[in-house]
Each structure stands twice: as C-alpha cells, then as structure tokens.
Design a protein around this motif. Structure first.
Motif, PDB file in Angstrom:
ATOM      1  N   GLY A  97       0.836  -1.191   0.000  1.00 30.05           N
ATOM      2  CA  GLY A  97       0.000   0.000   0.000  1.00 30.05           C
ATOM      3  C   GLY A  97       0.871   1.241   0.000  1.00 30.05           C
ATOM      4  N   GLY A  98       0.268   2.380  -0.306  1.00 34.80           N
ATOM      5  CA  GLY A  98       1.013   3.627  -0.283  1.00 34.80           C
ATOM      6  C   GLY A  98       2.194   3.642  -1.237  1.00 34.80           C
ATOM      7  N   GLY A  99       2.131   2.844  -2.300  1.00 33.26           N
ATOM      8  CA  GLY A  99       3.223   2.798  -3.263  1.00 33.26           C
ATOM      9  C   GLY A  99       4.398   1.941  -2.853  1.00 33.26           C
ATOM     10  N   HIS A 100       4.252   1.143  -1.781  1.00 40.42           N
ATOM     11  CA  HIS A 100       5.370   0.340  -1.277  1.00 40.42           C
ATOM     12  C   HIS A 100       4.909  -1.056  -0.882  1.00 40.42           C
ATOM     13  CE1 HIS A 100       8.104   3.764  -1.128  1.00 40.42           C
ATOM     14  NE2 HIS A 100       7.129   4.477  -0.583  1.00 40.42           N
ATOM     15  N   GLY A 101       5.883  -1.958  -0.805  1.00 37.39           N
ATOM     16  CA  GLY A 101       5.669  -3.262  -0.222  1.00 37.39           C
ATOM     17  C   GLY A 101       6.401  -3.356   1.102  1.00 37.39           C
ATOM     18  N   ARG A 102       5.746  -3.904   2.109  1.00 39.06           N
ATOM     19  CA  ARG A 102       6.364  -4.114   3.421  1.00 39.06           C
ATOM     20  C   ARG A 102       6.261  -5.603   3.736  1.00 39.06           C
ATOM     21  NH1 ARG A 102       8.282   0.006   2.578  1.00 39.06           N
ATOM     22  NH2 ARG A 102       8.094   2.012   3.634  1.00 39.06           N
ATOM     23  N   GLU A 103       7.406  -6.302   3.637  1.00 40.07           N
ATOM     24  CA  GLU A 103       7.379  -7.758   3.779  1.00 40.07           C
ATOM     25  C   GLU A 103       7.192  -8.214   5.222  1.00 40.07           C
ATOM     26  OE1 GLU A 103      10.024  -9.810   0.506  1.00 40.07           O
ATOM     27  OE2 GLU A 103      11.139  -8.148   1.409  1.00 40.07           O
ATOM     28  N   CYS A 343       3.356 -13.071  -4.293  1.00 41.81           N
ATOM     29  CA  CYS A 343       3.920 -14.157  -3.499  1.00 41.81           C
ATOM     30  C   CYS A 343       4.999 -13.649  -2.546  1.00 41.81           C
ATOM     31  CB  CYS A 343       4.506 -15.214  -4.423  1.00 41.81           C
ATOM     32  SG  CYS A 343       5.212 -16.622  -3.544  1.00 41.81           S
ATOM     33  N   ASN A 344       5.026 -14.229  -1.345  1.00 38.71           N
ATOM     34  CA  ASN A 344       6.079 -13.844  -0.397  1.00 38.71           C
ATOM     35  C   ASN A 344       7.446 -14.405  -0.796  1.00 38.71           C
ATOM     36  OD1 ASN A 344       5.752 -16.543   0.343  1.00 38.71           O
ATOM     37  ND2 ASN A 344       4.696 -16.066   2.253  1.00 38.71           N
ATOM     38  N   GLY A 345       7.491 -15.192  -1.893  1.00 39.33           N
ATOM     39  CA  GLY A 345       8.755 -15.608  -2.464  1.00 39.33           C
ATOM     40  C   GLY A 345       9.253 -14.658  -3.535  1.00 39.33           C
ATOM     41  N   ARG A 346       8.467 -13.628  -3.821  1.00 38.86           N
ATOM     42  CA  ARG A 346       8.920 -12.558  -4.704  1.00 38.86           C
ATOM     43  C   ARG A 346       9.572 -11.508  -3.793  1.00 38.86           C
ATOM     44  NH1 ARG A 346       6.181 -12.919  -9.989  1.00 38.86           N
ATOM     45  NH2 ARG A 346       6.237 -10.656 -10.258  1.00 38.86           N
ATOM     46  N   GLY A 347       9.245 -10.243  -3.873  1.00 37.83           N
ATOM     47  CA  GLY A 347       9.860  -9.282  -2.966  1.00 37.83           C
ATOM     48  C   GLY A 347      11.368  -9.391  -2.982  1.00 37.83           C
ATOM     49  N   THR A 348      11.992  -9.253  -1.828  1.00 40.26           N
ATOM     50  CA  THR A 348      13.454  -9.262  -1.758  1.00 40.26           C
ATOM     51  C   THR A 348      14.047 -10.647  -1.973  1.00 40.26           C
ATOM     52  OG1 THR A 348      13.289  -9.453   0.652  1.00 40.26           O
ATOM     53  CG2 THR A 348      13.583  -7.239  -0.258  1.00 40.26           C
ATOM     54  N   ALA A 349      13.229 -11.696  -1.967  1.00 42.42           N
ATOM     55  CA  ALA A 349      13.737 -13.024  -2.277  1.00 42.42           C
ATOM     56  C   ALA A 349      14.051 -13.176  -3.758  1.00 42.42           C
ATOM     57  CB  ALA A 349      12.729 -14.087  -1.853  1.00 42.42           C
ATOM     58  N   MET A 350      13.443 -12.336  -4.591  1.00 47.03           N
ATOM     59  CA  MET A 350      13.644 -12.418  -6.033  1.00 47.03           C
ATOM     60  C   MET A 350      14.193 -11.123  -6.627  1.00 47.03           C
ATOM     61  SD  MET A 350      10.838 -13.407  -9.010  1.00 47.03           S
ATOM     62  CE  MET A 350      10.648 -15.081  -8.412  1.00 47.03           C
ATOM     63  N   PHE A 351      13.825  -9.993  -6.048  1.00 51.79           N
ATOM     64  CA  PHE A 351      14.163  -8.686  -6.618  1.00 51.79           C
ATOM     65  C   PHE A 351      15.042  -7.886  -5.645  1.00 51.79           C
ATOM     66  CE2 PHE A 351       9.796  -9.832  -8.012  1.00 51.79           C
ATOM     67  CZ  PHE A 351      10.093 -10.121  -9.335  1.00 51.79           C
ATOM     68  N   PRO A 352      15.591  -6.763  -6.099  1.00 53.25           N
ATOM     69  CA  PRO A 352      16.440  -5.957  -5.207  1.00 53.25           C
ATOM     70  C   PRO A 352      15.703  -5.399  -3.998  1.00 53.25           C
ATOM     71  CG  PRO A 352      16.840  -5.371  -7.494  1.00 53.25           C
ATOM     72  CD  PRO A 352      15.649  -6.273  -7.491  1.00 53.25           C
ATOM     73  N   ALA A 354      11.432  -4.779  -1.996  1.00 56.50           N
ATOM     74  CA  ALA A 354      10.049  -5.248  -1.877  1.00 56.50           C
ATOM     75  C   ALA A 354       9.064  -4.439  -2.704  1.00 56.50           C
ATOM     76  CB  ALA A 354       9.632  -5.214  -0.400  1.00 56.50           C
ATOM     77  N   ASP A 355       9.518  -3.358  -3.335  1.00 59.46           N
ATOM     78  CA  ASP A 355       8.623  -2.489  -4.102  1.00 59.46           C
ATOM     79  C   ASP A 355       8.519  -2.876  -5.573  1.00 59.46           C
ATOM     80  OD1 ASP A 355       8.394  -1.076  -1.754  1.00 59.46           O
ATOM     81  OD2 ASP A 355       9.739   0.546  -2.366  1.00 59.46           O
ATOM     82  N   HIS A 356       9.207  -3.935  -5.979  1.00 61.66           N
ATOM     83  CA  HIS A 356       9.322  -4.254  -7.406  1.00 61.66           C
ATOM     84  C   HIS A 356       7.967  -4.364  -8.104  1.00 61.66           C
ATOM     85  CE1 HIS A 356       9.505  -7.096 -10.816  1.00 61.66           C
ATOM     86  NE2 HIS A 356      10.654  -6.505 -11.085  1.00 61.66           N
ATOM     87  N   GLU A 368      -5.264   4.961  -9.011  1.00 59.45           N
ATOM     88  CA  GLU A 368      -5.487   5.866  -7.874  1.00 59.45           C
ATOM     89  C   GLU A 368      -5.306   5.128  -6.552  1.00 59.45           C
ATOM     90  OE1 GLU A 368      -9.499   6.992  -8.456  1.00 59.45           O
ATOM     91  OE2 GLU A 368      -9.171   7.944 -10.400  1.00 59.45           O
ATOM     92  N   GLY A 369      -5.722   3.869  -6.519  1.00 58.12           N
ATOM     93  CA  GLY A 369      -5.622   3.065  -5.310  1.00 58.12           C
ATOM     94  C   GLY A 369      -5.069   1.697  -5.628  1.00 58.12           C
ATOM     95  N   LEU A 370      -3.954   1.326  -4.973  1.00 54.79           N
ATOM     96  CA  LEU A 370      -3.321   0.022  -5.179  1.00 54.79           C
ATOM     97  C   LEU A 370      -2.878  -0.509  -3.822  1.00 54.79           C
ATOM     98  CD1 LEU A 370      -1.925  -2.253  -6.832  1.00 54.79           C
ATOM     99  CD2 LEU A 370       0.070  -0.734  -7.014  1.00 54.79           C
ATOM    100  N   ALA A 371      -3.407  -1.653  -3.437  1.00 53.61           N
ATOM    101  CA  ALA A 371      -3.026  -2.255  -2.161  1.00 53.61           C
ATOM    102  C   ALA A 371      -3.174  -3.762  -2.257  1.00 53.61           C
ATOM    103  CB  ALA A 371      -3.870  -1.695  -1.012  1.00 53.61           C
ATOM    104  N   GLY A 372      -2.660  -4.459  -1.251  1.00 55.89           N
ATOM    105  CA  GLY A 372      -2.738  -5.909  -1.226  1.00 55.89           C
ATOM    106  C   GLY A 372      -1.808  -6.476  -0.186  1.00 55.89           C
ATOM    107  N   PHE A 373      -1.301  -7.693  -0.427  1.00 57.26           N
ATOM    108  CA  PHE A 373      -0.385  -8.283   0.549  1.00 57.26           C
ATOM    109  C   PHE A 373       0.516  -9.324  -0.098  1.00 57.26           C
ATOM    110  CE2 PHE A 373      -4.260 -10.919   1.067  1.00 57.26           C
ATOM    111  CZ  PHE A 373      -3.752 -12.211   1.057  1.00 57.26           C
ATOM    112  N   PHE A 374       1.573  -9.675   0.645  1.00 54.63           N
ATOM    113  CA  PHE A 374       2.470 -10.746   0.249  1.00 54.63           C
ATOM    114  C   PHE A 374       1.856 -12.060   0.733  1.00 54.63           C
ATOM    115  CE2 PHE A 374       5.313  -7.093   0.218  1.00 54.63           C
ATOM    116  CZ  PHE A 374       5.980  -7.281  -0.994  1.00 54.63           C
ATOM    117  N   ALA A 375       1.541 -12.939  -0.222  1.00 58.63           N
ATOM    118  CA  ALA A 375       0.741 -14.120   0.069  1.00 58.63           C
ATOM    119  C   ALA A 375       1.590 -15.378   0.172  1.00 58.63           C
ATOM    120  CB  ALA A 375      -0.321 -14.301  -1.013  1.00 58.63           C
ATOM    121  N   ALA A 376       1.053 -16.363   0.886  1.00 61.16           N
ATOM    122  CA  ALA A 376       1.675 -17.682   1.002  1.00 61.16           C
ATOM    123  C   ALA A 376       1.086 -18.636  -0.027  1.00 61.16           C
ATOM    124  CB  ALA A 376       1.462 -18.224   2.414  1.00 61.16           C
ATOM    125  N   GLY A 377       0.606 -18.115  -1.106  1.00 62.94           N
ATOM    126  CA  GLY A 377      -0.072 -18.839  -2.181  1.00 62.94           C
ATOM    127  C   GLY A 377      -1.052 -17.866  -2.802  1.00 62.94           C
TER     128      GLY A 377
END
Length: 399
Positions: A97-103, A343-352, A354-356, A368-377
């Motif tokens: 959310g807010g233009g960022h990923g927080r793992e 996927c929680n295997g993306r983020g810093t596990a795959m990219f430089p 978590a915002d990738h 205008e609005g983009l949000a979600g979460f790092f999923a376990a599937g």
C-alpha cells in the motif's frame, strides 16, 4: 462437500461500467496497530473525494511476536472507521500500500473503493471434517458466466484453498491469496466489521465492465513445447516419444551457462491449459514445480497431475523474466484501482527490494488506489480456469 449461505451487502443495481468509480489506498507502520489502522484508513478515504466506500480491503501485518488479537483489533478498528457497506481482509506477514511493499510488520494497508451500481456479496467460509470427508460451507453458490468476479482471502491452516476452487461453480474468475502466519491459530480474517480465527472470506462483485484479472507466473520458457506421450498421475514418463528426463538433458545441455544455473536453482514446467489453442503463448501455461527426476528410469515428477496429450514446456524463473512477464501481461491501458496479491517468495527473495511489483503496476496502470499483501499462495485464473499458484503476482484491476 456442501455449499453454505451468502450474505448480501447493499445495492443490487446493475453495473454502470467504470463511471463514477473512485479508489484510494493507505499504508501505516508501527507497533501501535490500531493507530496505524486509523492513519491508513484516513489516507485511503482521502482518495474518495468525501464519498463513503462501497468496498474496503484491510490487511494487517502484526510483526514478529505480536499478539494476533491486536491485529484483529486493528482490522476491526479500520472497518469501523471506514463505514464501508462491505469489507474483507486478513493478517498476512507483509502488506502492500502507499506505493510500497512491506514484507514484515507491524504495518497496516487499506484499500477503499466507490463502486456505483455494483452488487456486492460477502461470504464467510469454513471447513470441517464430516464422515471421512471435508465439508465446506459458506461458499458462493451462484457465479453466473460473465457476471462478476470473486476476491478471496484464506487461512491455509484451517481452509483448503485448492478444494475451495474445485467446489466453486464455474462462471467467475477468483483472485486472492493465502495469509501466511507463524502457525495454526495465528491468522485472523476480516469480514464486514468482524474478525475470525479460521476459514476464509470472500467478496463477489457483479461488475464486468472495466474489471479484469492479471496473473503473472513469472517464468520464461526453455526448449520447445512438447506433447506428453506417457504419464502416470504427476509422473511424466515420455515427452514426444522419448524418456522425459532425456528430453530435459538435451534442452539443458544446449542452454547458456547462466540459464543452466537457473535450472540448477529451480526448474519448473508449464502445462498448457487449453490443448486446442493454435498457439501457446504467455499466460497459456499453468506453472508447476519439478519435484524430482529419475535419471535411470527417465521420469520427471511435477507438482500437478499430467495427462497424455497435454503440451508441456520447461520453464525457469529469474528476476528479469518475472518483471518482463508482469509488464507484458499488464499492458499499457490505464486503470483506476487494483488489488495485488504478490507471493512472499517474490519481494526481496527475487528482486532488489520489496517495491518491485508495486512499481511495475504503478508504471503500467497508474492506479489511484493500489493495495494488497504478500501471500503464502496466490489465487487467479489461467486460460479461464481458477488455480492456486506460487511465486505469482495476481491482480484484480478496475479500469
């Protein structure tokens, strides 16, 4: 397995396309989760121009060692403040959310939408053992073809996501994710002002105009597509008339050293979903992992049932290929809002960082609005069929 009841929320009018839709999102961090929820809600509502939201999504990442009931209280506080006519969400390990990923938490992400003319139904789903089987209740019972889309959040410890997808009636794409947690009983799910410790939650939107799904499985092919000529359940014995392992060795031997390295790190297969397609391009394959090989017998074990006559193509996964796949599938058509289950295997596990995935979606769609979460599937449709995925970015996009 039996179906359960659905709860309806609000307006039952027909969709009016994208006219009048508005979206907003918010992200706040800190150990005071209820305070963070208040900040994230205020940020999300700021994008709605003073209108009350029709749909709210709330994702609370508690952080290591935090009491799950504190996360539940934060979710309930967010739903209370927003006053949406329908709300859903849960407590993953990381949020977007807010233009960022927080793992990792503690963090709260909120997504709010004004959806005039859209019918919204919410569902609380549960599972229990009964007479040697698993009984599922609360599932959507009617999914008319071309008449909507379902977003779902599931606790994998207490609700079988794959069984849920198999039990759904055909007719609507399902997008969503499984909330990761330290163990059974640690996750919480949110629905219409309440928090629950088990099961799954879902929302069905009747909108079809200006709503689309994107599922980026993040792989690129190596070698040619081949027909499965002999197989037993998830064991591929022959490809194009030759032992499957021998075909794999031929392909890997011809690769560049850097691609051979990727094969050594983790090999996948793409199984064509539609055998009758004239060509199989990006998005036409269901990606599954290679579980093992039998060098002497020539067989390859994969993470799904494979049938004779299906088309299979070996795949590798890398950061560059995953980024290209997501960019191509998103296209360049602007969107107003989007929910992202990465996927929680993306983020810093795959990219430089978590915002990738967030950056790619923002660049391609400018929502205008983009949000979600790092999923376990991740849940999403491939070639018209709903599947459970891994290492995937699955999106619900509102144009």
């Amino acid at each position: 397995m039996t179906n359960g009841s659905a709860r309806s929320a609000g307006d039952t009018g027909e969709s009016t396309g994208g006219a009048g839709r508005r979206f907003g999102d918010g992200l706040a961090t800190g150990p005071d989760l209820e305070g963070a929820a208040e900040v994230a809600v205020a940020q999300a509502l700021d994008g709605l121009g003073g209108q009350a939201p029709d749909l709210l999504a709330v994702f609370v990442a508690p952080g290591p060692g935090q009491d799950p009931d504190q996360a539940a209280a934060a979710g309930e506080r967010a739903m209370q403040l927003a006053g949406a006519r329908a709300a859903f969400g849960g407590t993953p390990t990381g949020v977007i959310g807010g233009g960022h990923g927080r793992e990792q938490g503690p963090a709260v992400a909120v997504w709010a939408a004004v959806l005039p003319g859209v019918e919204i139904e919410t569902f609380r789903m549960s599972a229990r053992h009964a007479a040697g089987d698993i009984e599922l209740t609360g599932l959507p019972t009617e999914l008319p073809e071309g008449r909507g889309v379902v977003a779902a959040v599931v606790d994998p410890y207490t609700f079988p996501a794959a069984g849920f997808l198999r039990c759904l009636p055909a007719g609507a794409p399902v997008v969503g994710g499984l909330v990761g947690s330290p163990g059974p009983g640690a996750a919480r799910l949110f629905l219409d002002g309440e928090a629950f410790a088990r099961g799954g939650v879902a929302v069905r939107l009747s909108a079809t105009d200006g709503v689309r799904t994107v599922v980026s499985q993040g792989c690129r092919p190596i070698g040619p597509p081949m027909t499965v000529t002999r197989a037993e359940r998830n064991i591929v014995l022959e490809l194009a008339g030759q032992p499957a392992y021998h075909r794999l060795v031929e392909i890997v031997t011809a690769l560049k050293p850097e691609d051979q390295e990727l094969v050594a790190r983790g090999l996948h297969v793409g199984i064509a979903v539609d055998e009758y397609a004239d060509e199989h391009g990006r998005g036409d394959f269901l990606i599954r992992g290679v579980l093992g090989v039998d060098e002497h017998g020539g067989a390859i074990a994969v993470g799904d049932v494979v049938e004779v006559g299906q088309t299979l193509r070996f795949q590798v996964r890398d950061a560059g290929g995953a980024g290209e796949d997501l960019t191509e599938l998103l296209g360049s058509r602007p969107a107003r809002g989007a929910l992202l289950f990465s996927c929680n295997g993306r983020g810093t596990a795959m990219f430089p960082d978590a915002d990738h995935d967030v950056r790619i979606v923002q660049k391609a769609l400018g929502p205008e609005g983009l949000a979600g979460f790092f999923a376990a599937g991740e849940i999403g449709p491939v070639a018209g069929q709903n599947h459970l995925h891994a290492f995937t970015a699955s999106l619900l996009v509102f144009d």
